[in-house]
Design an enzyme around this catalytic site. Structure first.
Site, PDB file in Angstrom:
ATOM      1  N   TYR A   1       0.840  -1.191   0.000  1.00 13.41           N
ATOM      2  CA  TYR A   1       0.000   0.000   0.000  1.00 13.41           C
ATOM      3  C   TYR A   1       0.878   1.244   0.000  1.00 13.41           C
ATOM      4  CZ  TYR A   1      -3.432   3.302   2.063  1.00 13.41           C
ATOM      5  OH  TYR A   1      -4.249   4.363   2.336  1.00 13.41           O
TER       6      TYR A   1
ATOM      7  N   LYS B   1      -1.900  -1.249  -3.774  1.00 20.43           N
ATOM      8  CA  LYS B   1      -2.912  -0.212  -3.568  1.00 20.43           C
ATOM      9  C   LYS B   1      -2.224   1.144  -3.670  1.00 20.43           C
ATOM     10  CE  LYS B   1      -5.996   1.680   0.026  1.00 20.43           C
ATOM     11  NZ  LYS B   1      -6.349   1.547   1.465  1.00 20.43           N
TER      12      LYS B   1
END
Lengths: 300, 300, 300, 300
Positions: free
Chosen positions: C137, C165
């Site tokens: 992420y 992400k």
């Protein structure tokens, strides 16, 4: 040995216009005379303060000649000759030299971001066509390109590029220049709110429009530095810092014009799209000036 | 009158770990002793240098107690107690006070950006639970939130928030604090490369990990400022600026550990994910240190 | 072949607290149930929305277990296990795997800026200790470190790092990921206002707290994309963009809590230093919600 | 009802120079003819691609007339008339109207940062002197001033300011324009790598120099959008994104000139300080072009 004709406070006049939008040369000469009389150590027409990019070629030439005639050798002159194209920069640099300028200042104005190599060749091309010294000027906020310290170091290898003016507002750039280039390099501070930090870091001079309004405090700061008196330098700096911030925040041509009028001088007209300060801004400037005017006279 | 227990050079020890990943308290105490002996004017454990956020609660408490026992009142202590939640910050601030800390340092650590009101209530809540002074610390690069000068001014209205540490690297923040808050406000510089500019601007002290490596030059800069001798201050600053930039660029815990080992001291281990400097970085540091080591001893 | 258990809309529950400041697990389970019932394609506890960094270890474990029990395999679960130290990240990742999580999400939280090598070793160390997939992420605004596309590409070489992400808000990052990594790479958008642009660029899923408030519009956008119907996707996106911007601007935990209450749901309490939205902010949210509530029901 | 004469792909020709540094008008006309023949929906001379700021007044006038004669009404023409001063902008806008331009494009070029009020009065002054529509252009990277969405909205209140060109590269600006101004407002994307995201967001057109090199792919993207076929639009976008990024990164005049030569066309010379791409850059462009050339012909 490098030819470095400037030190101390180098003052930037505005270029005033008359009500018909023409450059008001008689007023310009009066404003230059004020700056010389105030004790400025150099006069720099056609800078950002002098709205260089907004002028036609004949206007630039007239301002150059008016400056040199008015200063008449009492202090050195530093004429701005920056232009988007290399050919035009050469043209104006040669004009300034022929007219008697002590040195020229060149910022690599950019519309398209220039590569380092393009910038080097630009300075090389101009430098090879004139004999007077060049001050290379870094100011990403107005010029649109940020020259790295390494690039500025490279420019100083060109024989008549002898001075650097730094206006990024980052004092660490000055540390780098001093460390990399030695004590002999002449760097000048062009960011007014950094005046104290830059002199502390060893700047040779301060390029500023502030002497149009508060020359006593400006020279007072430089004199304290010359006297190695940091406590006094700090004191006189804090007395002027609000004005220095104001004129930078509002834009030098607009703020200096308004300040001149508050001091009872004629500031002339601006050229569109630039507009005068609004009433609130003028009131704020008036308040700042009123608290420091007397201080200024003590120093001048 | 505000209680301001710090001035001069406030030294930050690293928190060393042993080979099993536990805090090496005996080594920590030796490193603190070195800092006190070097002439530092204050000791600040559990700062960024001390990897505060990587420690468990019992580790923080052990480091706090070890510091206060080792320093034994010879200089004041400034214990970092910052935490993401308000409750935990109160918990550690109370622990530090009870253990005998002179003051605590609090940065508003944020994961979610805090509003000004949330920050004010955070400081208020902690301040109401302790009696010792608080240094409010602004460092957006590590803490994740940038407190405006206006917010810092507001925090100073809390009775035991008496000191501000500014680490944005922007000297104009310090000008603002001085202008807005008057000469009595105590602001401290936490940006090593700004050491000269901050003292020139009137900083009360310098919060720095550099005395782990070059205490003589650090104290030398402060002494030149005390003597109002800008020329000497500039000279001694330029002698250390390369090291100051290096330790900031590489991260203080990693750079100080490596520097200690180059000086023949034990720097302990780092806690993952932090890794030691690589070989090229160590060579660069060795070169910087070798050119300034002798200078440092002259000052110490 | 890479194991990629998520697509579509991955919903982030808040972590509500009771009036004594403890995690309100019964309420948390009700909020998770709402998200599953709304049609969300995955449930992601302990994200930024779930104030992961503000929780103690036992709290994180209780939230993990509560999620998995409540979801009961109806949709996949993505548990946040990020921590400043590598050892703690491993600890929580193993806990999540053992508790039955489908996958874990890891952001390289930093106090000290991590080098690329430190980040790679951090992910490597965690990945080697678990068997379930990892979503890496990138969110510099909360995590403090910005992983370059090249670094993200390198992380995908770790066998169980199978998903990325991206929350920088720069759609060009997604273009790069798609171009460099091919059509098989699964990248997820974590920037709510980019939802349309990210799906247009080929994002596999959208990680969002918005389904707490407007699940119909969120699923409606995804369904329009699945139907290759850009005109409808644009329409349904513009119907929700004001809410998406609002919740991001005000902070997800604060905004979702307020929105739940406006919808007649219990949003629980926040943990200090986070404070509820003020009255003006609540009014603004009420106005936004009132204009889109009906639209939302049409879609759900 | 607003007069909005452009949609689709609006192509920007370069301004080529001969070996003596003069504008090469015959070559310019050939390049314009190529763009018209390639299916471009509009022709926009004297943009950034056309190095407007590097040209003298007579050169600008000659390029304007050459464009209108060559296009001969087959598609609408959008002539760049931006200038630092208001008077000069009026001068060139009137010239363009008289020469037969369909519309003019104006970016508020700034040396001194302009206030919102100065920008509004600048557009007002020009708009009152011509009858053809104006496209207001926001591009802080080249123009030096960033017009807020609120300011752009204000400019649209001027009757003949009917179009907005956004080149900040932030797709959220486009969301704002669409939300604030309704579906009727015509906004154009000037950031090549955002072409897909902008059309997804509802942009009316794409202002681009890319049709000089890959018109088939450019029109292919627009046609997929017109067909509401997102999957195809995404596919054709990813086929051209590397070239779009390259020409932006290297500077449009330099990159287009090099690309024309690689395609066997004459690209003319550049005006200093701009220099040709170096060999490595040309090789990189050759590689990009070779992989997409065939694709391009399929579309054209």
């Amino acid at each position: 040995m490098k030819h470095i004709p400037f030190k101390g406070v180098i003052a930037y006049p505005i270029t005033p216009f008359d009500k018909d939008g023409k450059v008001d040369l008689p007023l310009f000469r009066r404003l230059v005379e004020r700056l010389v009389n105030s004790g400025s150590h150099g006069i720099a027409p056609l800078g950002s303060t002098g709205v260089l990019p907004y002028l036609s070629d004949p206007e630039k030439e007239a301002v150059t000649e008016a400056t040199i005639q008015q200063v008449a050798g009492r202090v050195p002159t530093l004429v701005g000759v920056s232009n988007l194209t290399t050919d035009k920069t050469i043209y104006h640099a040669r004009f300034a030299e022929k007219a008697g300028a002590t040195a020229v200042m060149i910022i690599p104005m950019s519309y398209w971001k220039l590569t380092d190599q393009e910038i080097i060749e630009h300075y090389d091309a101009v430098a090879s066509k004139i004999s007077i010294p060049i001050m290379a000027y870094n100011n990403p906020a107005t010029g649109g390109v940020d020259m790295s310290p390494a690039l500025l170091k490279r420019l100083l290898e060109i024989p008549n590029v002898t001075m650097i003016k730094e206006s990024t507002g980052d004092v660490q750039r000055m540390h780098y220049l001093r460390k990399e280039l030695g004590e002999e390099v002449a760097f000048y501070n062009g960011s007014n709110p950094l005046a104290l930090a830059a002199f502390a870091a060893g700047a040779t001079g301060w390029c500023t429009a502030a002497p149009n309004l508060i020359p006593g405090l400006n020279m007072g700061l430089y004199n304290a530095i010359l006297n190695n008196d940091l406590a006094s330098a700090r004191k006189v700096f804090y007395e002027q810092v609000d004005l220095l911030k104001f004129i930078v925040t509002k834009g030098l041509p607009r703020a200096i014009k308004a300040g001149l009028q508050l001091l009872g001088e004629d500031g002339g007209h601006l050229r569109g799209p630039l507009k005068p300060l609004n009433n609130d801004e003028i009131l704020e400037l008036e308040q700042i000036l009123s608290t420091i005017k007397e201080l200024d006279y003590q120093f001048s």
